[in-house]
Design a protein around this motif. Sequence first.
Motif, PDB file in Angstrom:
ATOM      1  N   VAL A  27      -5.957-127.282  38.196  1.00 25.16           N
ATOM      2  CA  VAL A  27      -7.047-126.637  38.522  1.00 25.16           C
ATOM      3  C   VAL A  27      -7.056-125.511  39.391  1.00 25.16           C
ATOM      4  CG1 VAL A  27      -9.524-127.365  39.545  1.00 25.16           C
ATOM      5  CG2 VAL A  27      -8.317-129.046  38.322  1.00 25.16           C
ATOM      6  N   LEU A  28      -7.685-124.539  38.877  1.00 25.39           N
ATOM      7  CA  LEU A  28      -7.571-123.031  39.759  1.00 25.39           C
ATOM      8  C   LEU A  28      -8.619-123.024  40.798  1.00 25.39           C
ATOM      9  CD1 LEU A  28      -6.183-120.595  36.880  1.00 25.39           C
ATOM     10  CD2 LEU A  28      -4.937-121.918  38.704  1.00 25.39           C
ATOM     11  N   LEU A  29      -8.465-122.740  42.028  1.00 25.74           N
ATOM     12  CA  LEU A  29      -9.446-122.710  42.709  1.00 25.74           C
ATOM     13  C   LEU A  29      -9.189-121.249  43.286  1.00 25.74           C
ATOM     14  CD1 LEU A  29      -9.081-125.945  45.161  1.00 25.74           C
ATOM     15  CD2 LEU A  29     -10.453-125.423  43.143  1.00 25.74           C
ATOM     16  N   SER A  30     -10.437-120.511  43.304  1.00 30.64           N
ATOM     17  CA  SER A  30     -10.639-119.098  43.946  1.00 30.64           C
ATOM     18  C   SER A  30     -10.350-119.315  45.214  1.00 30.64           C
ATOM     19  CB  SER A  30     -11.981-118.623  43.560  1.00 30.64           C
ATOM     20  OG  SER A  30     -13.125-119.502  44.549  1.00 30.64           O
ATOM     21  N   PRO A  31     -10.040-118.075  45.994  1.00 30.20           N
ATOM     22  CA  PRO A  31      -9.761-118.094  47.243  1.00 30.20           C
ATOM     23  C   PRO A  31     -11.072-118.616  48.262  1.00 30.20           C
ATOM     24  CG  PRO A  31      -9.032-116.055  46.176  1.00 30.20           C
ATOM     25  CD  PRO A  31      -9.741-116.884  45.217  1.00 30.20           C
ATOM     26  N   TRP A  32     -12.038-118.471  47.600  1.00 33.96           N
ATOM     27  CA  TRP A  32     -13.308-118.718  48.439  1.00 33.96           C
ATOM     28  C   TRP A  32     -13.651-120.344  48.510  1.00 33.96           C
ATOM     29  CZ3 TRP A  32     -15.573-115.140  51.006  1.00 33.96           C
ATOM     30  CH2 TRP A  32     -15.296-113.724  50.500  1.00 33.96           C
ATOM     31  N   ILE A  33     -13.066-120.954  47.562  1.00 32.36           N
ATOM     32  CA  ILE A  33     -12.896-122.524  47.383  1.00 32.36           C
ATOM     33  C   ILE A  33     -11.532-123.109  48.092  1.00 32.36           C
ATOM     34  CG2 ILE A  33     -12.903-124.494  46.322  1.00 32.36           C
ATOM     35  CD1 ILE A  33     -14.834-123.082  44.512  1.00 32.36           C
ATOM     36  N   GLY A  34     -10.533-122.275  47.689  1.00 29.38           N
ATOM     37  CA  GLY A  34      -9.023-122.730  47.941  1.00 29.38           C
ATOM     38  C   GLY A  34      -8.784-122.752  49.660  1.00 29.38           C
ATOM     39  N   LEU A  35      -9.074-121.634  50.197  1.00 31.71           N
ATOM     40  CA  LEU A  35      -8.854-121.325  51.517  1.00 31.71           C
ATOM     41  C   LEU A  35      -9.488-122.314  52.558  1.00 31.71           C
ATOM     42  CD1 LEU A  35      -8.536-117.516  52.222  1.00 31.71           C
ATOM     43  CD2 LEU A  35      -6.670-119.356  52.147  1.00 31.71           C
ATOM     44  N   PRO A  36     -10.797-122.483  52.210  1.00 28.49           N
ATOM     45  CA  PRO A  36     -11.723-123.470  53.192  1.00 28.49           C
ATOM     46  C   PRO A  36     -11.149-124.945  52.966  1.00 28.49           C
ATOM     47  CG  PRO A  36     -13.281-122.121  52.160  1.00 28.49           C
ATOM     48  CD  PRO A  36     -11.839-121.558  51.656  1.00 28.49           C
ATOM     49  N   LEU A  37     -10.665-125.059  51.682  1.00 30.14           N
ATOM     50  CA  LEU A  37     -10.123-126.313  51.476  1.00 30.14           C
ATOM     51  C   LEU A  37      -8.944-126.643  52.441  1.00 30.14           C
ATOM     52  CD1 LEU A  37     -10.055-129.286  50.150  1.00 30.14           C
ATOM     53  CD2 LEU A  37      -9.339-128.111  48.076  1.00 30.14           C
ATOM     54  N   ALA A  38      -7.779-125.606  52.061  1.00 28.54           N
ATOM     55  CA  ALA A  38      -6.494-125.738  52.657  1.00 28.54           C
ATOM     56  C   ALA A  38      -6.846-125.775  54.219  1.00 28.54           C
ATOM     57  CB  ALA A  38      -5.757-124.643  52.369  1.00 28.54           C
ATOM     58  N   THR A  39      -7.802-125.180  54.817  1.00 28.98           N
ATOM     59  CA  THR A  39      -8.058-124.981  56.370  1.00 28.98           C
ATOM     60  C   THR A  39      -8.479-126.317  56.706  1.00 28.98           C
ATOM     61  OG1 THR A  39      -8.599-122.386  56.072  1.00 28.98           O
ATOM     62  CG2 THR A  39      -9.447-123.924  57.977  1.00 28.98           C
ATOM     63  N   ALA A  40      -9.231-126.871  56.000  1.00 24.46           N
ATOM     64  CA  ALA A  40     -10.094-128.466  56.443  1.00 24.46           C
ATOM     65  C   ALA A  40      -8.773-129.238  56.249  1.00 24.46           C
ATOM     66  CB  ALA A  40     -11.149-128.741  55.393  1.00 24.46           C
ATOM     67  N   LEU A  41      -7.863-129.413  55.346  1.00 31.10           N
ATOM     68  CA  LEU A  41      -6.871-130.384  55.098  1.00 31.10           C
ATOM     69  C   LEU A  41      -5.932-129.966  56.524  1.00 31.10           C
ATOM     70  CD1 LEU A  41      -5.751-130.010  51.564  1.00 31.10           C
ATOM     71  CD2 LEU A  41      -6.874-131.916  52.491  1.00 31.10           C
ATOM     72  N   ILE A  42      -5.597-128.869  57.014  1.00 35.38           N
ATOM     73  CA  ILE A  42      -4.788-128.747  57.840  1.00 35.38           C
ATOM     74  C   ILE A  42      -5.346-129.170  59.236  1.00 35.38           C
ATOM     75  CG2 ILE A  42      -3.486-126.690  59.297  1.00 35.38           C
ATOM     76  CD1 ILE A  42      -3.111-125.433  56.702  1.00 35.38           C
ATOM     77  N   TRP A  43      -6.502-128.617  59.364  1.00 34.32           N
ATOM     78  CA  TRP A  43      -7.356-129.144  60.682  1.00 34.32           C
ATOM     79  C   TRP A  43      -7.357-130.544  60.975  1.00 34.32           C
ATOM     80  CZ3 TRP A  43     -11.553-131.649  62.324  1.00 34.32           C
ATOM     81  CH2 TRP A  43     -12.155-131.399  63.800  1.00 34.32           C
ATOM     82  N   ILE A  44      -7.617-131.133  59.863  1.00 38.14           N
ATOM     83  CA  ILE A  44      -7.891-132.803  59.912  1.00 38.14           C
ATOM     84  C   ILE A  44      -6.283-133.223  60.234  1.00 38.14           C
ATOM     85  CG2 ILE A  44      -8.143-134.826  58.586  1.00 38.14           C
ATOM     86  CD1 ILE A  44     -10.206-133.297  56.931  1.00 38.14           C
TER      87      ILE A  44
END
Length: 348
Positions: free
Chosen positions: A152-169
């Motif tokens: 599944v290809l995520l655009s930067p507008w979705i991928g970066l917030p998701l990656a940021t949330a994962l790392i923050w958690i």
Amino acid sequence: MLNWIYEAYGRGFGPLRLFGSFFFLAAVGYATTAIATWVALPRLWDRLPKDRGRAFAVNAEQSVGKPLSAGLVFVSIFCLGALIFIPFQAAALRSLPFIFAAMLVGYLDDRRGGFSEYQLAAMDLAIALAASVAVLGLREWAIWLPGFKPAVLLSPWIGLPLATALIWISINATNCSDGVDGVSGSLTGTAIMILGALLYAVIGNADVAAHLHVPVNPEGADWAIMAFVMVGSVSGYLWYNAAPSQVLMGDAGSRPLGLMIGLLTVATGNPLFLLLVGSMILANGATGLVKVAVTRFLGIRVLAGIRFPLHDHARKELGWSNTQVLVRFLILHLGLSALLVILVLKIR
């Protein structure tokens, strides 16, 4: 650096060809940082701040006066080891400044007695976002999930917030899991080791990845070296953190370790790996964050009969000793990780 020596001088000279082996670099990197931490830590811990105890924590008085912020030592050794053993061109090295920044934030928190919760949350968020941009850039992020064969290809507008949330958690769950001799270091160390092994043998191996219908990460071996260099540093620290501990990692250790788990999860391309290999870390630490957030912001009392972190509940309400908490949490951690990872890899 060693890989650069191989590229420049080692192709025609037998012994230097070892520097081109990712397996050799990971193994020697682990041993080197483990020994370096084991040697350096007792020589430096008198210069570290001392633990003042934590309000409401079970048996907090047992830690009062012990050297705190051992992460300042072993994460610094890790950073030096990463520069030595990871190829200079590796994307993984771009995350080093943010691992170092997480260590510094944790050290300042340990030394001054604590930032406010909101200040720490904001600093963690800034570090998580910057690390996500450094690793993913502004391009699409290809993720894979169980039950879906194509990526599944995520655009930067979705991928970066998701990656940021994962790392923050991951940062905050790992930080909240610290509090019992050996538990946080053991859980995070094994999680990082499992992720490193997956990145080396599965996700970074084109043949195995193709067989399992998993998108290959060409730099999986680079991330694996980074993982094992960090596990080596944590192993050297755990020698002195085994119950009864002589030194504590503090936020200076737990925050960069959480960041590392989040980064490795992003590198696998499967966001679920944070749950799969960090189930006990999340159960121990993140559930308490959820309880506090729901109670504070929604006014709803949930899990009122359970203490968080769970290691405090196990000691206070169940009467477990520190050693029982460590062994039982580690058994659950390894069992759940093995079962869930195998299921996810096979259900494609």
